[in-house]
Design a protein around this motif. Structure first.
Motif, PDB file in Angstrom:
ATOM      1  N   ARG A 101       0.777  -1.166   0.028  1.00  0.00           N
ATOM      2  CA  ARG A 101       0.057   0.016  -0.008  1.00  0.00           C
ATOM      3  C   ARG A 101       0.869   1.357  -0.006  1.00  0.00           C
ATOM      4  O   ARG A 101       1.945   1.374   0.624  1.00  0.00           O
ATOM      5  CB  ARG A 101      -0.986   0.027   1.106  1.00  0.00           C
ATOM      6  N   PHE A 102       0.370   2.456  -0.562  1.00  0.00           N
ATOM      7  CA  PHE A 102       0.969   3.553  -0.734  1.00  0.00           C
ATOM      8  C   PHE A 102       0.414   4.456   0.443  1.00  0.00           C
ATOM      9  O   PHE A 102      -0.539   4.403   0.682  1.00  0.00           O
ATOM     10  CB  PHE A 102       1.015   4.326  -2.249  1.00  0.00           C
ATOM     11  N   GLY A 103       1.432   5.139   0.855  1.00  0.00           N
ATOM     12  CA  GLY A 103       1.127   5.918   2.118  1.00  0.00           C
ATOM     13  C   GLY A 103       2.311   7.207   2.460  1.00  0.00           C
ATOM     14  O   GLY A 103       2.849   7.186   1.654  1.00  0.00           O
ATOM     15  N   LEU A 104       1.773   8.144   3.454  1.00  0.00           N
ATOM     16  CA  LEU A 104       2.676   9.010   3.772  1.00  0.00           C
ATOM     17  C   LEU A 104       3.501   8.632   4.995  1.00  0.00           C
ATOM     18  O   LEU A 104       2.903   7.959   6.088  1.00  0.00           O
ATOM     19  CB  LEU A 104       1.796  10.562   3.831  1.00  0.00           C
ATOM     20  N   VAL A 105       4.700   9.066   4.867  1.00  0.00           N
ATOM     21  CA  VAL A 105       5.629   8.681   6.260  1.00  0.00           C
ATOM     22  C   VAL A 105       6.615   9.611   6.371  1.00  0.00           C
ATOM     23  O   VAL A 105       7.108  10.387   5.522  1.00  0.00           O
ATOM     24  CB  VAL A 105       6.205   7.266   5.778  1.00  0.00           C
ATOM     25  N   ARG A 106       6.771   9.841   7.747  1.00  0.00           N
ATOM     26  CA  ARG A 106       8.028  10.715   8.155  1.00  0.00           C
ATOM     27  C   ARG A 106       9.217   9.891   8.413  1.00  0.00           C
ATOM     28  O   ARG A 106       9.067   8.947   9.284  1.00  0.00           O
ATOM     29  CB  ARG A 106       7.482  11.731   9.261  1.00  0.00           C
ATOM     30  N   LEU A 107      10.231  10.177   7.768  1.00  0.00           N
ATOM     31  CA  LEU A 107      11.683   9.676   8.374  1.00  0.00           C
ATOM     32  C   LEU A 107      12.257  10.320   9.569  1.00  0.00           C
ATOM     33  O   LEU A 107      12.318  11.409   9.523  1.00  0.00           O
ATOM     34  CB  LEU A 107      12.541   9.585   7.151  1.00  0.00           C
ATOM     35  N   GLN A 108      12.782   9.420  10.370  1.00  0.00           N
ATOM     36  CA  GLN A 108      13.348   9.825  11.688  1.00  0.00           C
ATOM     37  C   GLN A 108      14.892   9.569  11.576  1.00  0.00           C
ATOM     38  O   GLN A 108      15.559  10.312  12.349  1.00  0.00           O
ATOM     39  CB  GLN A 108      12.808   9.106  13.023  1.00  0.00           C
ATOM     40  N   GLY A 109      15.279   8.804  10.979  1.00  0.00           N
ATOM     41  CA  GLY A 109      16.491   8.652  10.775  1.00  0.00           C
ATOM     42  C   GLY A 109      17.346   7.136  10.753  1.00  0.00           C
ATOM     43  O   GLY A 109      16.154   6.310  11.062  1.00  0.00           O
ATOM     44  N   GLU A 110      18.173   7.039  10.437  1.00  0.00           N
ATOM     45  CA  GLU A 110      18.850   5.256  10.163  1.00  0.00           C
ATOM     46  C   GLU A 110      19.180   5.072  11.737  1.00  0.00           C
ATOM     47  O   GLU A 110      19.806   5.757  12.454  1.00  0.00           O
ATOM     48  CB  GLU A 110      20.270   5.379   9.516  1.00  0.00           C
ATOM     49  N   ARG A 111      19.029   3.800  11.747  1.00  0.00           N
ATOM     50  CA  ARG A 111      19.050   3.166  13.197  1.00  0.00           C
ATOM     51  C   ARG A 111      20.472   2.390  13.316  1.00  0.00           C
ATOM     52  O   ARG A 111      21.150   1.769  12.158  1.00  0.00           O
ATOM     53  CB  ARG A 111      18.131   1.982  13.616  1.00  0.00           C
ATOM     54  N   ALA A 112      21.074   2.203  14.303  1.00  0.00           N
ATOM     55  CA  ALA A 112      22.563   1.625  14.608  1.00  0.00           C
ATOM     56  C   ALA A 112      22.366   0.203  14.265  1.00  0.00           C
ATOM     57  O   ALA A 112      23.370  -0.254  13.492  1.00  0.00           O
ATOM     58  CB  ALA A 112      22.852   1.835  16.001  1.00  0.00           C
ATOM     59  N   GLU A 113      21.390  -0.522  14.394  1.00  0.00           N
ATOM     60  CA  GLU A 113      20.919  -1.733  14.137  1.00  0.00           C
ATOM     61  C   GLU A 113      20.620  -2.106  12.761  1.00  0.00           C
ATOM     62  O   GLU A 113      20.291  -3.311  12.429  1.00  0.00           O
ATOM     63  CB  GLU A 113      20.329  -2.699  15.310  1.00  0.00           C
ATOM     64  N   GLY A 114      20.342  -1.175  12.040  1.00  0.00           N
ATOM     65  CA  GLY A 114      20.002  -1.293  10.431  1.00  0.00           C
ATOM     66  C   GLY A 114      18.588  -0.752  10.247  1.00  0.00           C
ATOM     67  O   GLY A 114      17.625  -0.793  11.312  1.00  0.00           O
ATOM     68  N   GLY A 115      18.029  -0.695   9.137  1.00  0.00           N
ATOM     69  CA  GLY A 115      16.734  -0.040   8.825  1.00  0.00           C
ATOM     70  C   GLY A 115      16.617   1.417   9.339  1.00  0.00           C
ATOM     71  O   GLY A 115      17.751   2.087   9.936  1.00  0.00           O
TER      72      GLY A 115
END
Length: 252
Positions: A101-115
């Protein structure tokens, strides 16, 4: 797969996703390609005419997973033509793509453990997105429109292109602004847009309206077209004035 980390599972699923989307894109009929490109003002009457790969990716995203104009989805043609073994990794990724599904997302930043840590907009539900290139040229807090697939319940992967957005786009979506036909002036998403975004969805009715749009048909095409009209997807052949086009360096 329960004994594998999310990073290991993403590394396994990512090439399968890429292969399935590539194969499915070859099954988009020309009539559907034309319909998607026309909806995005990227059709010159004979062929798709994008200015860059992101615009072309948006056309194929619609044709494969979410077509406008009553066309059937190429991902379903792929599933019928080359059905994977039930329960296989290919089958798991294919089913995830078909349900994406397509949606709107706000990015918070890369995690040390990945993702990448992120929240759904506007409801703020947290999630982790796996994509090796998503944070490139994007600051924490950036708003994007993206299609997410879940081959595992705890693993969200992007499929298709991710579009940078800002409060101007959200305002147009909430107001139901009709697609424009005028000039497109290339523009970057507004920086430090948090206050404007939050003000737009401060009222419960606005949040409900945006969630209803996202749950309805054609939301991806609506977001792509809004971003195009605002110049957030760069210059558009035939709509961007020559003086606003990127200048090519002259001979040394």
């Amino acid at each position: 797969m329960s004994d594998l980390t999310a990073a290991a599972r993403y590394a396994l699923y990512a090439p399968i996703r890429r292969r399935l989307l590539t194969e499915a894109s070859k099954r988009i009929p020309l009539a559907s390609v034309a319909s998607q490109a026309r909806a995005l003002t990227l059709w010159d009457g004979k062929q798709v005419r994008p200015a860059d790969e992101m615009q072309l990716a948006a056309v194929f995203d619609l044709g494969v997973l979410d077509p406008v104009g009553g066309q059937s989805r190429a991902i379903e043609r792929q599933a019928k033509a080359e059905p994977p073994d039930p329960g296989s990794d290919d089958d798991k990724v294919l089913q995830a793509l078909m349900a994406a599904r397509f949606g709107l997302v706000r990015l918070q930043g890369e995690r040390a453990e990945g993702g990448i840590a992120a929240t759904r907009f506007p409801n703020g539900d947290p999630l982790v997105i796996w994509d090796n290139h998503l944070m490139r040229n994007r600051a924490p807090g950036a708003l994007i429109g993206a299609r997410l697939a879940f081959p595992d319940p705890d693993l969200a992967m992007t499929c298709g292109t991710a579009i940078g957005l800002d409060s101007r786009a959200v305002e147009r979506l909430l107001l139901g602004v009709a697609p424009q036909r005028g000039p497109v002036l290339p523009s970057l998403p507004r920086p430090e847009d948090d206050a404007a975004l939050e003000a737009l969805v401060a009222e419960p009715a606005a949040r409900l309206r945006l969630e209803q749009l996202a749950a309805g048909p054609g939301f991806a095409a609506m977001v792509y077209r809004t971003a195009i009209d605002l110049g957030l997807m760069g210059p558009i052949p035939g709509r961007t004035p020559p003086e606003a086009l990127p200048q090519q360096p002259g001979p040394a």
